[in-house]
Design a protein around this motif. Structure first.
Motif, PDB file in Angstrom:
ATOM      1  N   ILE A   1       0.851  -1.190   0.000  1.00 32.10           N
ATOM      2  CA  ILE A   1       0.000   0.000   0.000  1.00 32.10           C
ATOM      3  C   ILE A   1       0.884   1.236   0.000  1.00 32.10           C
ATOM      4  O   ILE A   1       1.983   1.237   0.564  1.00 32.10           O
ATOM      5  CB  ILE A   1      -0.997   0.057   1.182  1.00 32.10           C
ATOM      6  N   THR A   2       0.386   2.278  -0.661  1.00 26.10           N
ATOM      7  CA  THR A   2       1.074   3.560  -0.714  1.00 26.10           C
ATOM      8  C   THR A   2       0.030   4.635  -0.970  1.00 26.10           C
ATOM      9  O   THR A   2      -1.069   4.322  -1.441  1.00 26.10           O
ATOM     10  CB  THR A   2       2.152   3.578  -1.819  1.00 26.10           C
ATOM     11  N   ILE A   3       0.368   5.866  -0.642  1.00 24.23           N
ATOM     12  CA  ILE A   3      -0.509   6.981  -1.013  1.00 24.23           C
ATOM     13  C   ILE A   3       0.129   7.825  -2.111  1.00 24.23           C
ATOM     14  O   ILE A   3      -0.398   8.850  -2.498  1.00 24.23           O
ATOM     15  CB  ILE A   3      -0.897   7.855   0.205  1.00 24.23           C
TER      16      ILE A   3
ATOM     17  N   VAL B   1       4.973   2.671 -10.476  1.00 19.65           N
ATOM     18  CA  VAL B   1       6.200   1.889 -10.602  1.00 19.65           C
ATOM     19  C   VAL B   1       5.974   0.459 -10.114  1.00 19.65           C
ATOM     20  O   VAL B   1       6.380  -0.507 -10.788  1.00 19.65           O
ATOM     21  CB  VAL B   1       7.358   2.565  -9.828  1.00 19.65           C
ATOM     22  N   CYS B   2       5.315   0.294  -8.973  1.00 23.67           N
ATOM     23  CA  CYS B   2       5.067  -1.050  -8.433  1.00 23.67           C
ATOM     24  C   CYS B   2       4.175  -1.864  -9.365  1.00 23.67           C
ATOM     25  O   CYS B   2       4.410  -3.061  -9.565  1.00 23.67           O
ATOM     26  CB  CYS B   2       4.434  -0.962  -7.052  1.00 23.67           C
ATOM     27  N   ARG B   3       3.170  -1.233  -9.914  1.00 16.63           N
ATOM     28  CA  ARG B   3       2.267  -1.955 -10.818  1.00 16.63           C
ATOM     29  C   ARG B   3       2.968  -2.327 -12.114  1.00 16.63           C
ATOM     30  O   ARG B   3       2.691  -3.382 -12.688  1.00 16.63           O
ATOM     31  CB  ARG B   3       0.999  -1.138 -11.058  1.00 16.63           C
ATOM     32  N   GLU B   4       3.914  -1.496 -12.565  1.00 15.22           N
ATOM     33  CA  GLU B   4       4.721  -1.852 -13.747  1.00 15.22           C
ATOM     34  C   GLU B   4       5.570  -3.095 -13.470  1.00 15.22           C
ATOM     35  O   GLU B   4       5.887  -3.839 -14.394  1.00 15.22           O
ATOM     36  CB  GLU B   4       5.628  -0.688 -14.162  1.00 15.22           C
ATOM     37  N   LYS B   5       5.934  -3.298 -12.208  1.00 13.10           N
ATOM     38  CA  LYS B   5       6.708  -4.484 -11.817  1.00 13.10           C
ATOM     39  C   LYS B   5       5.775  -5.649 -11.458  1.00 13.10           C
ATOM     40  O   LYS B   5       6.219  -6.647 -10.902  1.00 13.10           O
ATOM     41  CB  LYS B   5       7.634  -4.145 -10.639  1.00 13.10           C
ATOM     42  N   ASN B   6       4.492  -5.504 -11.813  1.00  9.85           N
ATOM     43  CA  ASN B   6       3.476  -6.544 -11.584  1.00  9.85           C
ATOM     44  C   ASN B   6       3.264  -6.878 -10.108  1.00  9.85           C
ATOM     45  O   ASN B   6       2.961  -8.011  -9.760  1.00  9.85           O
ATOM     46  CB  ASN B   6       3.797  -7.815 -12.385  1.00  9.85           C
ATOM     47  N   HIS B   7       3.402  -5.877  -9.248  1.00  8.01           N
ATOM     48  CA  HIS B   7       3.076  -6.064  -7.836  1.00  8.01           C
ATOM     49  C   HIS B   7       1.609  -5.715  -7.601  1.00  8.01           C
ATOM     50  O   HIS B   7       1.042  -4.859  -8.278  1.00  8.01           O
ATOM     51  CB  HIS B   7       3.950  -5.172  -6.947  1.00  8.01           C
ATOM     52  N   GLU B   8       1.020  -6.409  -6.616  1.00  8.10           N
ATOM     53  CA  GLU B   8      -0.338  -6.101  -6.173  1.00  8.10           C
ATOM     54  C   GLU B   8      -0.236  -4.963  -5.159  1.00  8.10           C
ATOM     55  O   GLU B   8       0.177  -5.169  -4.012  1.00  8.10           O
ATOM     56  CB  GLU B   8      -0.969  -7.337  -5.534  1.00  8.10           C
ATOM     57  N   VAL B   9      -0.553  -3.754  -5.594  1.00 10.17           N
ATOM     58  CA  VAL B   9      -0.388  -2.569  -4.752  1.00 10.17           C
ATOM     59  C   VAL B   9      -1.657  -1.726  -4.838  1.00 10.17           C
ATOM     60  O   VAL B   9      -2.249  -1.580  -5.902  1.00 10.17           O
ATOM     61  CB  VAL B   9       0.843  -1.733  -5.188  1.00 10.17           C
ATOM     62  N   TYR B  10      -2.053  -1.195  -3.694  1.00 10.55           N
ATOM     63  CA  TYR B  10      -3.274  -0.393  -3.587  1.00 10.55           C
ATOM     64  C   TYR B  10      -2.939   1.001  -3.076  1.00 10.55           C
ATOM     65  O   TYR B  10      -2.026   1.160  -2.262  1.00 10.55           O
ATOM     66  CB  TYR B  10      -4.264  -1.057  -2.619  1.00 10.55           C
TER      67      TYR B  10
END
Length: 168
Positions: free
Chosen positions: A35-37, A44-53
């Motif tokens: 998680i991040t705000i 960047v995290c989603r480009e690395k295929n991480h599940e991030v909200y």
């Protein structure tokens, strides 16, 4: 050594930044969630295929008992209400789940308590009390001190297990 819970245990990285811990967790066969705000960190995290909200650490939208471990390194000092934030971590952990908390100590050469983005730069005994009152028991704790240009700086580390026994 053996891991305290089996793979592919679910680990939440609170304030995941651009995903270095998510990479580490995923590379070791665990299910990493971040998680991040920060919108750039999210991208960047989603480009690395991480599940991030995009989610605030104090208002977690996960169901109760979702995670085996909450990794909270350099983030709870940003909470204006750390007791509430810690209780939220406890809620989303499975029974017996783990919390790793790492926070800056007050009154070092870096004066984290004066950082405009830090609201909860507390003493070790205050963190110990808040963890216990939030339903955690100590497994181990330590601190590390290192030197920066302004002088010595210290961080507190707490590794705890969720008991659910909240004390006042």
């Amino acid at each position: 050594g053996s891991a305290p819970f089996p793979k592919p245990g679910r680990i939440l990285d609170v304030g995941c930044g651009q995903g270095p811990a998510l990479d580490f967790i995923r590379d070791r066969g665990y299910h990493a969630v971040g998680i991040t705000i920060n919108d750039e960190d999210l991208r960047v995290c989603r480009e690395k295929n991480h599940e991030v909200y995009k989610m605030d650490q104090s208002f977690l939208e996960f169901p109760q008992g979702t995670f085996d471990l909450v990794w909270a390194r350099h983030c709870v000092e940003h909470s204006i209400m750390p007791f509430f934030t810690l209780q939220g971590f406890q809620r989303i952990l499975k029974p017996g789940g783990f919390l790793y908390l790492e926070v800056p100590a007050p009154d070092t050469s870096c004066h984290h308590e004066k950082n405009v983005n830090h609201y909860s730069v507390l003493t070790r005994s205050t963190w110990q009390s808040l963890l216990k009152r939030s339903g955690f028991e100590k497994i181990w704790e330590d601190d590390f001190t290192f030197t920066v240009p302004s002088g010595p700086d210290t961080y507190y580390m707490f590794f705890s297990r969720m008991t659910g026994n909240k004390t006042r």
